[in-house]
Design an enzyme around this catalytic site. Structure first.
Site, short mmCIF file in Angstrom:
data_model
loop_
_atom_site.label_atom_id
_atom_site.label_comp_id
_atom_site.label_asym_id
_atom_site.label_seq_id
_atom_site.Cartn_x
_atom_site.Cartn_y
_atom_site.Cartn_z
N GLU A 120 33.24 52.12 43.93
CA GLU A 120 34.68 52.26 43.75
C GLU A 120 35.37 50.89 43.68
OE1 GLU A 120 37.02 54.60 42.56
OE2 GLU A 120 35.38 55.74 43.46
N ASP A 127 35.98 39.02 43.32
CA ASP A 127 35.98 38.80 41.88
C ASP A 127 36.93 37.67 41.50
OD1 ASP A 127 38.72 39.71 41.11
OD2 ASP A 127 38.03 41.72 41.63
N ALA A 161 46.49 55.33 42.52
CA ALA A 161 47.56 54.40 42.14
C ALA A 161 47.13 53.48 41.01
CB ALA A 161 47.98 53.58 43.36
N GLY A 163 46.03 53.97 38.12
CA GLY A 163 46.52 54.39 36.81
C GLY A 163 47.92 53.90 36.51
N LYS A 164 48.73 53.80 37.56
CA LYS A 164 50.12 53.35 37.39
C LYS A 164 50.19 51.94 36.83
CE LYS A 164 52.63 55.95 40.91
NZ LYS A 164 51.90 56.11 42.16
N TYR A 224 38.66 51.66 31.59
CA TYR A 224 37.27 51.81 31.97
C TYR A 224 36.58 52.93 31.21
CZ TYR A 224 33.67 50.75 35.38
OH TYR A 224 32.55 50.31 36.01
N GLY A 282 39.65 55.59 43.52
CA GLY A 282 40.39 54.37 43.78
C GLY A 282 40.12 53.76 45.14
N SER A 301 42.05 53.22 47.51
CA SER A 301 42.75 53.79 48.67
C SER A 301 41.83 54.71 49.49
CB SER A 301 43.99 54.55 48.23
OG SER A 301 43.65 55.61 47.36
C1 0RA Z 1 46.87 46.15 39.59
C2 0RA Z 1 47.35 45.42 38.50
C3 0RA Z 1 46.57 44.38 37.99
C4 0RA Z 1 45.35 44.08 38.55
C5 0RA Z 1 44.87 44.82 39.63
C6 0RA Z 1 45.64 45.87 40.15
C7 0RA Z 1 43.55 44.46 40.22
C8 0RA Z 1 42.91 45.33 41.14
C9 0RA Z 1 41.69 44.96 41.66
C10 0RA Z 1 40.80 45.52 42.58
C11 0RA Z 1 39.74 44.65 42.70
N1 0RA Z 1 39.94 43.57 41.94
C12 0RA Z 1 41.12 43.72 41.29
N2 0RA Z 1 41.74 42.90 40.41
C13 0RA Z 1 42.93 43.26 39.89
C14 0RA Z 1 47.06 43.58 36.81
C15 0RA Z 1 47.64 42.28 37.27
C16 0RA Z 1 48.26 41.44 36.17
O1 0RA Z 1 48.65 41.96 35.13
O2 0RA Z 1 48.36 40.21 36.38
#
Ligand code: 0RA
Length: 225
Positions: free
Chosen positions: A3, A34, A60, A62-63, A69, A79, A81
């Site tokens: 996940e 990462d 969340a 998806g928002k 993916y 997710g 959460s």
């Molecule tokens: C929400 C928005 C964006 C990136 C992420 C979440 C994100 C989640 C995870 C979970 C593990 N590694 C992650 N890296 C990124 C987009 C952010 C943007 O547009 O700058």
């Protein structure tokens, strides 16, 4: 584990991450790091950061328009959460916009807000979690190196150029998966122990109406498909 790693692979698919490090710790917690964009930490109208929303609200992800993916090994899961809710402790560190941010959770409940802990010129996300023994009472919560390694090998094959490293601090084992030629190398790997009928793997890809197709194939002299 899948996940959380899938979230990082999403960043790789978006072309903004090429390195994922997974560490199994001696206390049976696990860290996924990462070098993606980092989960946004800015606060929304309701006072919650995107980080907190991603870590506490079901689906969340998806928002945030991160439903890219489609090629990397399976369907979108539930997710981060859920992982958080099933963890006695979870810590998220974000490197973004010059700073390091941190938020901690216990059984999915925030133990305070997002705090700035330092400066950095790097970017990315680090999630550490420990499965909750009160929930996984009788089940084993021991992470198995080989099961994780096989999955990460597949993910690395499917995402050419992405490096996934697995470290086991319990045994000092370490394995790195990185395939510059992606599924082409996967086919070579599958045919390694067989007699192929032609030397080169056939490879092509294309896009039509937003559908991407990537194909690698090579015949061998066996009768199974
Ligand atoms: C929400 C928005 C964006 C990136 C992420 C979440 C994100 C989640 C995870 C979970 C593990 N590694 C992650 N890296 C990124 C987009 C952010 C943007 O547009 O700058």
């Amino acid at each position: 584990v899948y996940e959380i790693v899938d979230n990082s692979v999403d960043e790789a698919l978006a072309g903004v991450c090429d390195n994922i490090l997974v560490t199994i710790h001696a206390d049976d917690s696990l860290t996924v790091e990462d070098n993606g964009r980092g989960i946004p930490v800015d606060k929304h109208k309701d006072g919650k950061s995107a980080l907190e929303v991603v870590m506490t609200v079901l689906h969340a992800g998806g928002k945030f328009n991160r439903d890219s993916y489609k090629v990397s090994g399976g369907l979108h899961g539930v997710g981060a959460s859920v992982v958080n809710a099933l963890s006695s402790h979870c810590q998220v560190m974000v490197r973004r916009d010059g700073f390091i941010w941190k938020q901690e959770f216990s059984k999915g409940i925030p133990q305070g807000g997002v705090i700035k802990t330092g400066e950095t010129d790097k970017r990315g996300t680090t999630v550490t979690f420990k499965p909750d023994r009160e929930i996984f009472k009788d089940e084993s919560v021991k992470f198995e190196f080989n099961i994780l390694a096989n999955r990460f090998r597949e993910l690395a094959f499917l995402n050419a150029g992405l490096r996934i490293t697995l470290i086991d601090e319990r045994t000092s084992q370490k394995q790195e998966f990185s395939y510059a030629h992606g599924i082409m190398e996967f086919v070579s790997h599958l045919n390694e122990t067989k007699k192929s009928t032609h030397p080169e793997v056939i490879y092509f890809k294309g896009t039509r109406e937003d559908v991407e197709v990537e194909i690698a194939m090579q015949w061998n002299d066996s009768y199974t498909e």
